[in-house]
Design a protein around this motif. Structure first.
Motif, PDB file in Angstrom:
ATOM      1  N   PHE A 178       2.314   4.229  -1.260  1.00 45.30           N
ATOM      2  CA  PHE A 178       1.616   2.952  -1.427  1.00 45.30           C
ATOM      3  C   PHE A 178       0.502   2.817  -0.398  1.00 45.30           C
ATOM      4  O   PHE A 178      -0.620   2.399  -0.723  1.00 45.30           O
ATOM      5  CB  PHE A 178       2.619   1.802  -1.301  1.00 45.30           C
ATOM      6  CG  PHE A 178       2.041   0.436  -1.579  1.00 45.30           C
ATOM      7  CD1 PHE A 178       1.629   0.082  -2.850  1.00 45.30           C
ATOM      8  CD2 PHE A 178       1.929  -0.501  -0.565  1.00 45.30           C
ATOM      9  CE1 PHE A 178       1.101  -1.175  -3.110  1.00 45.30           C
ATOM     10  CE2 PHE A 178       1.403  -1.760  -0.806  1.00 45.30           C
ATOM     11  CZ  PHE A 178       0.988  -2.100  -2.092  1.00 45.30           C
ATOM     12  N   ALA A 179       0.795   3.183   0.858  1.00 37.62           N
ATOM     13  CA  ALA A 179      -0.219   3.090   1.915  1.00 37.62           C
ATOM     14  C   ALA A 179      -1.387   4.026   1.642  1.00 37.62           C
ATOM     15  O   ALA A 179      -2.536   3.697   1.977  1.00 37.62           O
ATOM     16  CB  ALA A 179       0.406   3.409   3.268  1.00 37.62           C
ATOM     17  N   ALA A 180      -1.111   5.174   1.045  1.00 39.82           N
ATOM     18  CA  ALA A 180      -2.181   6.122   0.728  1.00 39.82           C
ATOM     19  C   ALA A 180      -3.006   5.665  -0.469  1.00 39.82           C
ATOM     20  O   ALA A 180      -4.234   5.824  -0.479  1.00 39.82           O
ATOM     21  CB  ALA A 180      -1.584   7.500   0.450  1.00 39.82           C
ATOM     22  N   GLU A 181      -2.341   5.072  -1.456  1.00 40.42           N
ATOM     23  CA  GLU A 181      -3.028   4.662  -2.692  1.00 40.42           C
ATOM     24  C   GLU A 181      -3.689   3.293  -2.573  1.00 40.42           C
ATOM     25  O   GLU A 181      -4.685   3.020  -3.253  1.00 40.42           O
ATOM     26  CB  GLU A 181      -2.023   4.636  -3.852  1.00 40.42           C
ATOM     27  CG  GLU A 181      -1.341   5.960  -4.153  1.00 40.42           C
ATOM     28  CD  GLU A 181      -2.217   6.936  -4.915  1.00 40.42           C
ATOM     29  OE1 GLU A 181      -3.321   6.541  -5.346  1.00 40.42           O
ATOM     30  OE2 GLU A 181      -1.805   8.107  -5.074  1.00 40.42           O
ATOM     31  N   ARG A 182      -3.147   2.426  -1.742  1.00 44.15           N
ATOM     32  CA  ARG A 182      -3.652   1.060  -1.596  1.00 44.15           C
ATOM     33  C   ARG A 182      -3.864   0.748  -0.113  1.00 44.15           C
ATOM     34  O   ARG A 182      -3.200  -0.118   0.461  1.00 44.15           O
ATOM     35  CB  ARG A 182      -2.675   0.045  -2.203  1.00 44.15           C
ATOM     36  CG  ARG A 182      -2.323   0.270  -3.658  1.00 44.15           C
ATOM     37  CD  ARG A 182      -3.495  -0.055  -4.585  1.00 44.15           C
ATOM     38  NE  ARG A 182      -3.053  -0.113  -5.981  1.00 44.15           N
ATOM     39  CZ  ARG A 182      -2.969   0.946  -6.783  1.00 44.15           C
ATOM     40  NH1 ARG A 182      -3.276   2.159  -6.317  1.00 44.15           N
ATOM     41  NH2 ARG A 182      -2.566   0.816  -8.033  1.00 44.15           N
ATOM     42  N   PRO A 183      -4.750   1.450   0.556  1.00 41.99           N
ATOM     43  CA  PRO A 183      -4.883   1.308   2.013  1.00 41.99           C
ATOM     44  C   PRO A 183      -5.208  -0.105   2.478  1.00 41.99           C
ATOM     45  O   PRO A 183      -4.770  -0.515   3.561  1.00 41.99           O
ATOM     46  CB  PRO A 183      -6.016   2.286   2.356  1.00 41.99           C
ATOM     47  CG  PRO A 183      -6.740   2.534   1.078  1.00 41.99           C
ATOM     48  CD  PRO A 183      -5.703   2.433   0.003  1.00 41.99           C
TER      49      PRO A 183
ATOM     50  N   PRO B  48      -1.564  15.776   1.768  1.00 39.74           N
ATOM     51  CA  PRO B  48      -2.842  15.091   1.515  1.00 39.74           C
ATOM     52  C   PRO B  48      -2.743  13.575   1.572  1.00 39.74           C
ATOM     53  O   PRO B  48      -3.680  12.901   2.022  1.00 39.74           O
ATOM     54  CB  PRO B  48      -3.224  15.569   0.104  1.00 39.74           C
ATOM     55  CG  PRO B  48      -2.483  16.841  -0.091  1.00 39.74           C
ATOM     56  CD  PRO B  48      -1.200  16.661   0.653  1.00 39.74           C
ATOM     57  N   PHE B  49      -1.624  13.027   1.129  1.00 37.42           N
ATOM     58  CA  PHE B  49      -1.436  11.577   1.166  1.00 37.42           C
ATOM     59  C   PHE B  49      -1.237  11.087   2.595  1.00 37.42           C
ATOM     60  O   PHE B  49      -1.819  10.075   3.014  1.00 37.42           O
ATOM     61  CB  PHE B  49      -0.251  11.177   0.293  1.00 37.42           C
ATOM     62  CG  PHE B  49      -0.407  11.564  -1.147  1.00 37.42           C
ATOM     63  CD1 PHE B  49      -1.215  10.825  -2.005  1.00 37.42           C
ATOM     64  CD2 PHE B  49       0.228  12.687  -1.656  1.00 37.42           C
ATOM     65  CE1 PHE B  49      -1.374  11.183  -3.327  1.00 37.42           C
ATOM     66  CE2 PHE B  49       0.078  13.058  -2.984  1.00 37.42           C
ATOM     67  CZ  PHE B  49      -0.727  12.303  -3.816  1.00 37.42           C
ATOM     68  N   LEU B  50      -0.409  11.797   3.357  1.00 37.39           N
ATOM     69  CA  LEU B  50      -0.134  11.386   4.734  1.00 37.39           C
ATOM     70  C   LEU B  50      -1.410  11.434   5.585  1.00 37.39           C
ATOM     71  O   LEU B  50      -1.660  10.550   6.397  1.00 37.39           O
ATOM     72  CB  LEU B  50       0.948  12.277   5.342  1.00 37.39           C
ATOM     73  CG  LEU B  50       2.325  12.216   4.665  1.00 37.39           C
ATOM     74  CD1 LEU B  50       3.260  13.248   5.283  1.00 37.39           C
ATOM     75  CD2 LEU B  50       2.933  10.818   4.767  1.00 37.39           C
ATOM     76  N   ARG B  51      -2.215  12.474   5.373  1.00 34.57           N
ATOM     77  CA  ARG B  51      -3.454  12.596   6.159  1.00 34.57           C
ATOM     78  C   ARG B  51      -4.438  11.474   5.860  1.00 34.57           C
ATOM     79  O   ARG B  51      -5.274  11.137   6.694  1.00 34.57           O
ATOM     80  CB  ARG B  51      -4.114  13.945   5.861  1.00 34.57           C
ATOM     81  CG  ARG B  51      -3.352  15.145   6.387  1.00 34.57           C
ATOM     82  CD  ARG B  51      -3.954  16.432   5.867  1.00 34.57           C
ATOM     83  NE  ARG B  51      -3.058  17.562   6.108  1.00 34.57           N
ATOM     84  CZ  ARG B  51      -3.041  18.664   5.370  1.00 34.57           C
ATOM     85  NH1 ARG B  51      -3.883  18.788   4.337  1.00 34.57           N
ATOM     86  NH2 ARG B  51      -2.197  19.646   5.651  1.00 34.57           N
ATOM     87  N   GLY B  52      -4.330  10.891   4.676  1.00 34.29           N
ATOM     88  CA  GLY B  52      -5.246   9.830   4.293  1.00 34.29           C
ATOM     89  C   GLY B  52      -4.826   8.439   4.701  1.00 34.29           C
ATOM     90  O   GLY B  52      -5.564   7.476   4.471  1.00 34.29           O
ATOM     91  N   ILE B  53      -3.658   8.290   5.304  1.00 36.27           N
ATOM     92  CA  ILE B  53      -3.167   6.963   5.695  1.00 36.27           C
ATOM     93  C   ILE B  53      -3.865   6.511   6.977  1.00 36.27           C
ATOM     94  O   ILE B  53      -3.783   7.172   8.016  1.00 36.27           O
ATOM     95  CB  ILE B  53      -1.635   6.975   5.875  1.00 36.27           C
ATOM     96  CG1 ILE B  53      -0.966   7.219   4.527  1.00 36.27           C
ATOM     97  CG2 ILE B  53      -1.155   5.670   6.504  1.00 36.27           C
ATOM     98  CD1 ILE B  53       0.544   7.397   4.602  1.00 36.27           C
ATOM     99  N   ALA B  54      -4.559   5.385   6.876  1.00 40.90           N
ATOM    100  CA  ALA B  54      -5.294   4.856   8.030  1.00 40.90           C
ATOM    101  C   ALA B  54      -4.448   3.936   8.904  1.00 40.90           C
ATOM    102  O   ALA B  54      -4.703   3.796  10.096  1.00 40.90           O
ATOM    103  CB  ALA B  54      -6.537   4.110   7.543  1.00 40.90           C
TER     104      ALA B  54
ATOM    105  N   ASP C 278       6.429   7.654  -8.546  1.00 42.26           N
ATOM    106  CA  ASP C 278       5.946   6.887  -7.397  1.00 42.26           C
ATOM    107  C   ASP C 278       4.701   6.083  -7.751  1.00 42.26           C
ATOM    108  O   ASP C 278       4.499   4.979  -7.234  1.00 42.26           O
ATOM    109  CB  ASP C 278       5.658   7.823  -6.223  1.00 42.26           C
ATOM    110  CG  ASP C 278       6.928   8.418  -5.628  1.00 42.26           C
ATOM    111  OD1 ASP C 278       8.024   7.919  -5.945  1.00 42.26           O
ATOM    112  OD2 ASP C 278       6.821   9.383  -4.849  1.00 42.26           O
ATOM    113  N   LEU C 279       3.859   6.613  -8.625  1.00 44.98           N
ATOM    114  CA  LEU C 279       2.665   5.864  -9.027  1.00 44.98           C
ATOM    115  C   LEU C 279       3.031   4.595  -9.786  1.00 44.98           C
ATOM    116  O   LEU C 279       2.364   3.563  -9.647  1.00 44.98           O
ATOM    117  CB  LEU C 279       1.742   6.746  -9.869  1.00 44.98           C
ATOM    118  CG  LEU C 279       0.836   7.698  -9.088  1.00 44.98           C
ATOM    119  CD1 LEU C 279       0.016   8.554 -10.043  1.00 44.98           C
ATOM    120  CD2 LEU C 279      -0.078   6.939  -8.125  1.00 44.98           C
ATOM    121  N   ARG C 280       4.084   4.657 -10.592  1.00 45.46           N
ATOM    122  CA  ARG C 280       4.564   3.456 -11.285  1.00 45.46           C
ATOM    123  C   ARG C 280       5.059   2.435 -10.251  1.00 45.46           C
ATOM    124  O   ARG C 280       4.778   1.235 -10.355  1.00 45.46           O
ATOM    125  CB  ARG C 280       5.682   3.835 -12.250  1.00 45.46           C
ATOM    126  CG  ARG C 280       6.431   2.677 -12.889  1.00 45.46           C
ATOM    127  CD  ARG C 280       5.599   1.915 -13.872  1.00 45.46           C
ATOM    128  NE  ARG C 280       6.434   1.024 -14.687  1.00 45.46           N
ATOM    129  CZ  ARG C 280       5.945   0.088 -15.471  1.00 45.46           C
ATOM    130  NH1 ARG C 280       4.636  -0.105 -15.580  1.00 45.46           N
ATOM    131  NH2 ARG C 280       6.750  -0.685 -16.178  1.00 45.46           N
TER     132      ARG C 280
END
Length: 305
Positions: free
Chosen positions: A143-148, A240-246, A109-111
């Motif tokens: 993507f939304a978590a990594e690149r908000p 952890p990723f879902l909680r970080g999605i703004a 997924d990171l790729r």
């Protein structure tokens, strides 16, 4: 879907199945049929991405991400409805369709996040609404978590990502023995048996759609890439990723989804900061193909809210 196909394929090959040999198709005829304008090819980090970028350049951009075994064509009807006033960007994700294999063999997924980031840079899009279906939904929320800053609003259509039977966190699920015949054969009737359960009503799977699914599966290197993805993909705990999605999130499900049941929406709603859930009666895993206008209505309302 692929497990069902694997059982049938192995049974066929175990008998007089030699005649079911299905080599990869030639690239040129496939591109002539499925990648005529407005398709284009964008090379990023060694990957030749099959992309469609339509609609007014000044319109609000929306990025559409397809599911496992699919292609950008799954969004054809939605693109036609959206592109009157929106810039609609879609692609064959690496390992699928006319993009084909990633030369690095990296299907993490990171790729995917890095390639999507590069694609938006190349297209001059700073921020977009992002819509992802199934596997594409998992890539969308990552993507939304990594690149908000790049995601204004997020639509997750029956996304995967939580552990389930046969898919645990922290280690590759591996390739079932039955699936290892996939690169050698793909009879149309058996493909139908694998794809039809994605539709609430199997009659919604048209012959044209089935032929397209088959052509995209036998595109050069795709079946081998699918096995590579299955062999190496590692599921990570999504919380952890879902909680970080703004970004605000729409969870969209077909009520009759047999691939990722609608009850799974609660798993996402519990972790997301700002989400709403819409369940579409009488539709399955690919509502954008089954009933495009009805499935799109809540998405358009959400994106313009």
């Amino acid at each position: 879907m692929l497990s069902i196909m694997g059982l049938a394929l192995l049974a066929s090959l175990g008998g007089a199945g030699w005649w079911l040999w299905t080599p990869d198709a030639e690239r040129a005829p496939l591109e002539a049929r499925y990648a005529a304008p407005p398709s284009s090819f964008v090379t990023l980090e060694g990957v030749r991405l099959h992309v469609r970028d339509t609609g007014p350049r000044e319109g609000p951009p929306v990025l559409l991400l397809h599911g496992f075994g699919s292609s950008l064509h799954t969004w054809d009807a939605w693109a036609a409805l959206l592109e009157a006033d929106r810039r609609v960007i879609r692609l064959d994700l690496p390992g699928f369709g006319l993009t084909g294999a990633d030369p690095t063999g990296d299907y993490s997924d990171l790729r995917a996040v890095a390639l999507l980031d590069g694609l938006l840079d190349r297209l001059g899009v700073a921020q977009a609404d992002v819509v992802g279906s199934s596997m594409g939904g998992r890539i969308a929320w990552r993507f939304a978590a990594e690149r908000p800053a790049r995601v204004r609003r997020l639509v997750l259509m029956a996304p995967d990502g939580f552990a389930s039977a046969g898919f645990t966190y922290g280690k590759p699920a591996g390739v079932p023995l039955l699936m290892r015949v996939l690169p050698y054969t793909l009879p149309l009737p058996l493909l139908r048996g694998g794809v039809a359960p994605a539709y609430a009503d199997a009659a919604s799977l048209t012959e044209a759609a089935l032929e397209r699914y088959r052509d995209m599966m036998i595109a050069p290197g795709v079946r081998a890439a699918i096995l590579d993805r299955m062999a190496t993909h590692v599921l990570v705990p999504p919380e952890p990723f879902l909680r970080g999605i703004a970004a605000p999130v729409l969870l969209l499900w077909g009520e009759s989804d047999r691939m990722v049941p609608a009850a799974h929406a609660a798993d996402y709603a519990r972790e997301l900061r700002d989400s709403r859930t819409v369940v579409l009666p009488g539709l399955g895993h690919v509502p954008m193909e089954e009933d495009p206008p009805r499935a799109l209505a809540p998405v358009q309302a959400f994106l313009t809210d």
